[in-house]
Design a protein around this motif. Sequence first.
Motif, PDB file in Angstrom:
ATOM      1  N   SER A  93       4.871   3.242  -3.961  1.00 25.15           N
ATOM      2  CA  SER A  93       5.618   2.216  -3.237  1.00 25.15           C
ATOM      3  C   SER A  93       5.059   2.087  -1.829  1.00 25.15           C
ATOM      4  O   SER A  93       4.392   3.006  -1.311  1.00 25.15           O
ATOM      5  N   MET A  94       5.307   0.953  -1.221  1.00 28.87           N
ATOM      6  CA  MET A  94       4.907   0.764   0.171  1.00 28.87           C
ATOM      7  C   MET A  94       5.672  -0.413   0.760  1.00 28.87           C
ATOM      8  O   MET A  94       6.246  -1.231   0.032  1.00 28.87           O
ATOM      9  N   THR A  95       5.649  -0.469   2.082  1.00 29.95           N
ATOM     10  CA  THR A  95       6.285  -1.565   2.817  1.00 29.95           C
ATOM     11  C   THR A  95       5.279  -2.180   3.766  1.00 29.95           C
ATOM     12  O   THR A  95       4.585  -1.463   4.493  1.00 29.95           O
ATOM     13  N   LEU A  96       5.189  -3.507   3.713  1.00 27.42           N
ATOM     14  CA  LEU A  96       4.358  -4.253   4.652  1.00 27.42           C
ATOM     15  C   LEU A  96       5.274  -4.808   5.733  1.00 27.42           C
ATOM     16  O   LEU A  96       6.336  -5.369   5.443  1.00 27.42           O
ATOM     17  N   LEU A  97       4.824  -4.668   6.984  1.00 25.80           N
ATOM     18  CA  LEU A  97       5.627  -5.126   8.096  1.00 25.80           C
ATOM     19  C   LEU A  97       5.015  -6.374   8.722  1.00 25.80           C
ATOM     20  O   LEU A  97       3.816  -6.430   8.961  1.00 25.80           O
ATOM     21  N   CYS A  98       5.854  -7.359   8.951  1.00 27.36           N
ATOM     22  CA  CYS A  98       5.456  -8.553   9.680  1.00 27.36           C
ATOM     23  C   CYS A  98       6.336  -8.661  10.912  1.00 27.36           C
ATOM     24  O   CYS A  98       7.565  -8.531  10.808  1.00 27.36           O
ATOM     25  N   ALA A  99       5.720  -8.910  12.046  1.00 29.55           N
ATOM     26  CA  ALA A  99       6.473  -9.072  13.284  1.00 29.55           C
ATOM     27  C   ALA A  99       5.988 -10.308  14.018  1.00 29.55           C
ATOM     28  O   ALA A  99       4.800 -10.581  14.060  1.00 29.55           O
TER      29      ALA A  99
END
Lengths: 113, 115
Positions: free
Chosen positions: B18-24
Motif C-alpha cells: 500500500s502507499m499514499t500519494l500526497l498532493c498539495a
Amino acid sequence: AQSVSQHNHHVILSEAASLELGCNYSYGGTVNLFWYVQYPGQHLQLLLKYFSGDPLVKGIKGFEAEFIKSKFSFNLRKPSVQWSDTAEYFCACLTGGSYIPTFGRGTSLIVHP
Amino acid sequence: NAGVTQTPKFRVLKTGQSMTLLCAQDMNHEYMYWYRQDPGMGLRLIHYSVGEGTTAKGEVPDGYNVSRLKKQNFLLGLESAAPSQTSVYFCASRRGTRSSYNEQFFGPGTRLTVL
C-alpha cells in the motif's frame, strides 16, 4: 455525456512547417475550452483558453486557437513550429458550472530539426 | 508560490503493498483532482474533490481511495497495489466555477511502478 475528439493522434513535422491540430467537442451549451501542452517528462501546462469574447485566442509561444461554435471546434494553430514544440497536446472542454473538464486523448507532435 | 506539488516523484511497489500519494496546493483552490496517464489513453480521472471534506469518484476509481481533510491537501491511496496501477499520476487543482478561474493547474507527477 460530453466528449472531446482529437483526430490527429500523431503528427510529424519539420521545423518551420505550419501546424493545425483538430479538436471537436460534443456539448451544445456554454463551454470553456482549453489547450494544454505536456513537454517530454513534464506536467501539463496551459497554452491558451477560451471562455467568451473574441473567438480567436492567442496563447503562449506563438500558439493560437479559433473557437467556431457552428462547427463545435477549437483547433490549435501555429504558423511555424520549432523543434522545442515537440510535445503532447491536449484539448479540454468544461461546460458551464461543471466540476470536471473533459479531455481529448491527446496529440503527439514531433518536430524534426 | 509553489503551485501544485506532489510527493513522491517516483515509487516502486510490490504487488499487494500500500502507499499514499500526497498532493498539495498553495493557491487556495477549491477543486482538486487525481488523474492517471497511460500511453495512448490520455488522462483519466480517478477521484476529485470540490471542497474540504468532500470527495467523489471519477472515471476509474476502483482500487483507489482519497481524502481531503485539509483544503490544501488531496491524498490518493492504494490499499493493495496491482501491476495494472503502474502509471504516472497527476494531481491538479482549480479555483472555482467562474470562467476566469476555470483552468487547471497540474503537479509534476508521480511515476509509480508496481511489480
